[in-house]
Design an enzyme around this catalytic site. Structure first.
Site, PDB file in Angstrom:
ATOM      1  N   HIS A 157      -0.697 -10.319  17.686  1.00 50.20           N
ATOM      2  CA  HIS A 157      -2.109 -10.175  17.551  1.00 50.20           C
ATOM      3  C   HIS A 157      -2.657 -11.392  18.678  1.00 50.20           C
ATOM      4  O   HIS A 157      -2.808 -12.389  18.159  1.00 50.20           O
ATOM      5  CB  HIS A 157      -2.577 -10.882  15.865  1.00 50.20           C
ATOM      6  N   HIS A 191       2.365 -10.660  14.876  1.00 56.88           N
ATOM      7  CA  HIS A 191       1.583  -9.563  13.806  1.00 56.88           C
ATOM      8  C   HIS A 191       1.808  -8.662  12.938  1.00 56.88           C
ATOM      9  O   HIS A 191       2.039  -7.954  12.190  1.00 56.88           O
ATOM     10  CB  HIS A 191       0.288  -9.388  14.605  1.00 56.88           C
ATOM     11  N   ARG A 195      -4.286  -4.769  21.228  1.00 58.64           N
ATOM     12  CA  ARG A 195      -4.544  -6.518  21.237  1.00 58.64           C
ATOM     13  C   ARG A 195      -3.093  -6.752  21.795  1.00 58.64           C
ATOM     14  O   ARG A 195      -3.079  -7.873  22.529  1.00 58.64           O
ATOM     15  CB  ARG A 195      -3.365  -5.970  19.298  1.00 58.64           C
ATOM     16  N   LEU A 212       1.117  -1.414  -0.188  1.00 62.05           N
ATOM     17  CA  LEU A 212       0.127  -0.566  -0.109  1.00 62.05           C
ATOM     18  C   LEU A 212       0.864   1.438   0.414  1.00 62.05           C
ATOM     19  O   LEU A 212       0.605   2.026  -0.654  1.00 62.05           O
ATOM     20  CB  LEU A 212      -1.273  -0.284   1.158  1.00 62.05           C
TER      21      LEU A 212
END
Lengths: 594, 249, 217
Positions: free
Chosen positions: A236, A364, A297, A13
């Site tokens: 996570h 994670h 988390r 991204l």
């Protein structure tokens, strides 16, 4: 006028957003990626993307988003840029919407929003449970459009090896290896933007993709680009264990009403659905009544560890708890969570609409990363920029769910124009750099390859990697104890020595994946030490960094950013203050409203 | 449990595009929830064939390992599928692993699927936005369109639909179901519809939708359960109207 | 191959024409042909009457060539080209659609060959004046008979699958449900043509006229 040239390394991204912004400004971009960019790790992001659009009439504001983010990150993030990110987030959603992302909709045709961890507002826009994939595709399509127009040139089977840095310490391009021909080449550019993602592979198994090795960040560190807050690693709470990968079960499962529980009786033998309510322990809801299953988390992960390792209440005595969505109507599940439920079904052969899922925490996300200046994503080396998960500045000590996609797009969107501005400001561009600078770097990298291909060692890189992962997962994830961290660092240094005796079982020069993996492994080991040493030094507990021997946050001594530097081929840690100009730090607790 | 149980894997090896192909057989230690990726990793850690010969690790593409990046498509027991979700316990042994046959081979199990990305360029598979600067919200989209479009936008470009299509072979340059489905997706979006006729014209170009012969293998092979045959029909309907009736105005 | 193509490729029109001619006029002619020949199920006389009617239509050569022979030649000829370009993989992927795809190709070839031969023997050699008696005579040859049966079944199957393909490929059956319905319709067409075709052959072979009782005088 001189036409500047920009290189972007990494096609997730952040890299794609940077690419689009540069191409849009009319400057040509070379985009380097190990995999075709459409296959980047961003596709694994599931739950959604945050923006305070207040579309549910709850009175949400960007200021609240900002406060949640800083608070969730335990006040370690430099605040001004985080504020700008939260303010930009609604515009980012609009942009993605215009790009055609198939976000879930309300009956009126507006974007739908769901709740996520660490906030009390419906702030998360989503496209089923594959939001990252949908966002990445939207950007990939825009880049393809620029590519078709000749503004972007892709190198999609190419591994970054090192930056080309001239004698004045200015970056003039990169050195990369073609993963088919294994040819090493240098590419000139006035500025280089790195968007090389997370470092999951140094933990062996994680929720990250295969390419998330942190190799580029480590290579940059070894060339003088500082690395910040390495010790902050997000584990996570809900993933499916697997031998090759720990597959994420998105927080959105809880955002849509999923509940985490274990049987109250550790010797429980009944099937989960036949256990009556009263005999189930919804420990998150009980311990954190205000946020319940949607605590951040780090909190949820530690709670699950406590249930399993201290209370010994793991399902069947194993390291697992139930993530239960069976009470949610099937139609809702299929419309909003199908992507992740299918993963569970495919890999475990059990339908999570019928049976509660068995999950356990997994490494994670990398909060730490390449040091950038808090202004425009520039690193400490002129000409080098970083954006996305590979840099450190948006999430402090713990990232809130659905904030990563925002930070990637915001950071990438900032880095692109900043790099262009810098490139245009140069009196002499990369073309003026002495060719010896490029030749020197190319030679150095070719020699490394040659050495690896010819040495007769005894060590298999896959074995070293597995051992590295075991060490890191055991000692440097959820609970950190100084003597264990010391031991871990000693063990990693042993691995570092053993890695010098690697024997590549493939010595060919065509699409030799053993060679590039060996190259990555050397870098991973160094980055593993950065994480471990950062954790060892930080004697407090903050966000995802938890030391039972130092259970409290210690702002007096540790409200500061760790900055790892490479000095005389060694890692040296230094510290700098955190910019807390906007929100005064206060205690972070999720058992009550903040 | 399962102590000493072995998994027999046969891999088709080829050192490069112009090198001869050969089969190698490996015997691996069985473990619970083992998939084909784990088999390939085990071989990389100890690259020795079943009959004790040293060999090289196998070159293959993989990334996400949860069937969403589209990298690890290959032929497993003769069928095109993703290696990460191919669980050993559900496969007949010896497990035969081969590269996809419809794409140029790189090495061993790795192939070059650039053709798919080039095809996406050809059909303008994007929404033509004016720019990334702030231009306000996008168009409203009904939940109905979203529910039709979202499954289509799940396409991971794995190439399985091309691999199983009898119309994709050395005689043709058929773009395949995935690309046709993307044409439908972008033509469905309110902004994308503005370029609908260009996309339709492109998909009626050489190797376009006309090469589909309705074998419908694509829809069976798609790991993302995309309604590919519905997409082909929908695009077909729009295409012939444009091609045959367009000049009537 | 450029990104700015605006006109469909010629192969697009050829494929569409191929698909269209399969149904119209070729499929329609097949229906007409089976219908006319069903007259044999009534009586030899009736058959000869119908045959005579058809042989005396105005502009006969133009109609035959323009509406039957040329379209058929194109459909068959281009069909052979399509057959050559496809590469069946039904052994690896034995799904129903894939079986139909493969069978469609081979029944097309058989039907094309059969129709060519059928035209030659029944239209060309007889100068278009075949009668019940000549056909019945031909049918006594077991090879001739076998080829007739195979040809009729292949043509019927090919038309049935063709109807299904047509509805899908023109997007007339667009949803999965509609395509299933189209498939059932294709099956009905294929089976109906097969049954009627075989009955007609039996009529010639056995001198069998089940509808003879229609004749009251």
């Amino acid at each position: 006028m001189r036409q500047p040239k920009i290189i972007v390394v990494g096609g997730g991204l952040a890299g794609l957003m940077a690419t689009i912004r540069v191409a849009e400004s009319g400057v040509p971009v070379d985009l380097f990626s190990i995999v075709p960019v459409k296959r980047s790790h961003s596709v694994c992001a599931q739950g959604g993307i945050n923006a305070a659009k207040n579309q549910k009439g709850e009175g949400d504001t960007t200021a609240k988003h900002f406060d949640d983010t800083i608070y969730g990150g335990d006040f370690l993030a430099n605040q001004p840029l985080v504020k700008r990110m939260c303010e930009a987030a609604p515009g980012i959603i609009d942009l993605l919407d215009r790009m055609g992302v198939m976000f879930n909709r309300t009956p009126e045709g507006l974007l739908d929003y769901r709740r996520f961890g660490g906030t009390l507002y419906h702030r998360t826009a989503f496209a089923g449970a594959t939001t990252g994939q949908q966002l990445l595709y939207a950007l990939d399509e825009q880049v393809r459009r620029h590519e078709a127009e000749g503004k972007v040139h892709k190198f999609e089977s190419s591994m970054f090896l090192s930056a080309v840095i001239d004698d004045c310490g200015v970056c003039r391009g990169i050195c990369a290896m073609d993963l088919r021909t294994m040819e090493v080449k240098t590419y000139a550019a006035d500025a280089v933007i790195f968007a090389t993602g997370g470092i999951g592979a140094i933990f062996g198994r994680s929720t990250n993709s295969v390419v998330c090795t942190g190799s580029a960040q480590s290579a940059l560190l070894q060339q003088g680009v500082d690395y910040a807050n390495g010790e902050f690693i997000q584990v996570h709470p809900t993933a499916i264990p697997g031998e090759d990968k720990l597959r994420l079960m998105s927080e959105s499962a809880r955002g849509e009403g999923g509940r985490v529980w274990v049987p109250r009786n550790p010797a429980e033998k009944r099937a989960p659905r036949s256990i009556p309510e009263g005999e189930r322990f919804y420990f998150l809801e009980e311990w954190y009544p205000k946020y319940g299953n949607l605590v951040p988390r780090d909190i949820a992960t530690r709670a699950i560890h406590r249930i399993v390792y201290q209370e010994k209440l793991g399902i069947d005595g194993q390291a697992a708890v139930y993530l239960d969505v069976t009470h949610i109507p099937r139609e809702t599940l299929d419309r909003k969570l199908e992507g992740i439920l299918e993963i569970y079904e495919k890999f475990l052969g059990v339908d999570p609409r019928e049976e509660p899922m068995k999950v356990f925490p997994a490494m994670h996300y990398t909060m730490g990363g390449v040091w950038v200046n808090g202004e425009d994503q520039a690193t400490n080396v002129p000409g080098i920029y970083a954006a996305g998960e590979c840099e450190y500045q948006y999430h402090g000590a713990n990232r809130l769910g659905a904030n990563s996609l925002v930070s990637c797009i915001f950071g990438g969107g900032l880095a692109g124009p900043a790099a262009v501005k810098y490139a245009k400001s140069l009196e002499k561009g990369a073309e003026a750099a002495a060719s010896t600078v490029f030749d020197r770097e190319k030679k150095r990298q070719e020699e490394k390859n040659q050495a690896l291909l010819s040495q007769d060692g005894t060590e298999n890189p896959m074995t070293i990697w597995r051992e590295l992962g075991d060490i890191m997962t055991e000692h440097v994830t959820v609970t950190r104890i100084n003597k264990n961290l010391e031991k871990a660092d000693a063990q990693i240094r042993v691995l570092q020595e053993r890695a010098k005796k690697m024997n590549l079982s493939d010595r060919t020069r065509w699409s030799n994946q053993t060679l590039n993996f060996a190259r990555e492994l050397e870098n991973m080991i160094i980055l593993a030490r950065v994480v471990t040493l950062g954790a060892l030094a930080r004697n407090e507990s903050r966000g995802a960094h938890y030391k039972p021997d130092f259970p409290e946050r210690d702002d007096a001594n540790w409200l500061k950013t760790t900055r790892a530097k490479w000095v005389n081929s060694e890692i040296r840690l230094s510290y700098e203050p955190v910019d807390i100009s906007q929100i005064t730090p206060r205690p972070r607790r999720y058992d009550a409203a903040k | 449990m399962g102590d000493g149980k072995q998994v027999i894997v046969k891999v088709k090896r080829q050192a490069g595009p112009k090198q001869p192909a050969r089969w190698e057989e490996f015997s691996l230690k069985w473990r619970p929830s083992m998939n084909v990726i784990i088999c390939l990793r085990d071989i990389a850690e100890s690259p020795v064939t079943r009959d004790g010969k040293k060999t090289t690790p196998i070159t293959y593409d993989s990334n996400c390992l949860e069937e969403i990046c589209g990298s690890c498509a290959m032929l497993i027991n003769g069928k095109a599928r993703m290696a990460c979700s191919a669980l050993v316990d559900q496969l007949d042994q010896p497990i035969r692993i081969e590269p996809m046959s419809k794409f140029p081979l790189v090495r061993d199990l790795a192939v070059d699927r650039q053709f798919m990305f080039e095809s996406l360029k050809r059909v303008k598979a994007w929404i033509p936005i004016d720019g990334t600067y702030d231009l306000g919200e996008g168009p409203r989209v009904s939940p109905e369109i979203q529910e039709q479009g979202y499954p289509l936008s799940n396409c991971i470009s794995c190439g399985n639909c091309l691999e199983v299509c009898p119309q994709v072979n050395e005689h043709s340059q058929f773009v395949g179901a995935a690309i046709i489905s993307q044409v439908r997706l972008f033509n469905m979006h309110p902004t994308g519809a503005m370029n609908k006729s260009e996309r339709l014209a492109a998909i009626m170009g050489p190797g376009g939708i006309q090469d589909c012969a309705n074998a419908q293998n694509c829809v069976h092979a798609c790991p993302k359960n995309i309604p590919l045959t519905e997409s082909i029909a929908a695009v077909n309907r729009d295409a012939w109207k444009q091609a045959l009736l367009g000049w009537l105005g | 191959m450029s990104a700015t193509e605006t006109q469909p490729d010629s192969s697009y029109f050829l494929r569409k024409l191929h698909s269209f001619t399969g149904l119209l006029p070729v499929g329609a002619f097949l229906a007409e042909h089976f219908w006319s020949n069903s007259a044999a199920l009534v009586s030899a006389r009736k058959y000869d009457d119908v045959s005579q009617d058809l042989q005396t239509i105005p502009f006969r050569l133009i109609v035959e060539w323009g509406a039957i022979f040329l379209p058929m030649l194109f459909h068959g000829g281009y069909g052979v080209y399509i057959w050559w370009r496809g590469k069946s993989n039904v052994s690896a992927y034995p799904w129903v659609g894939n079986w139909l795809y493969t069978a469609q190709r081979y029944t097309g070839l058989i039907a094309f060959a059969y129709i060519g031969w059928h035209l030659y023997t029944e239209r060309w050699l007889t100068h278009g004046r075949s009668t019940y008696a000549t056909v019945a005579h031909d049918m006594r040859n077991p090879w001739y008979l076998a080829f007739f049966v195979v040809g009729v079944l292949a043509s019927s199957f090919h038309l049935g699958v063709g109807v299904w393909n047509f509805l899908c490929k023109w997007g007339l059956a667009a949803t999965a449900r509609a395509q299933q319905a189209a498939g059932r319709l294709g099956a009905v067409v294929g089976i109906t043509f097969s049954v009627v075709g075989i009955l007609i052959i039996l009529s010639f072979r056995l001198n069998w006229h089940p509808f003879a009782f229609y004749i009251t005088k």
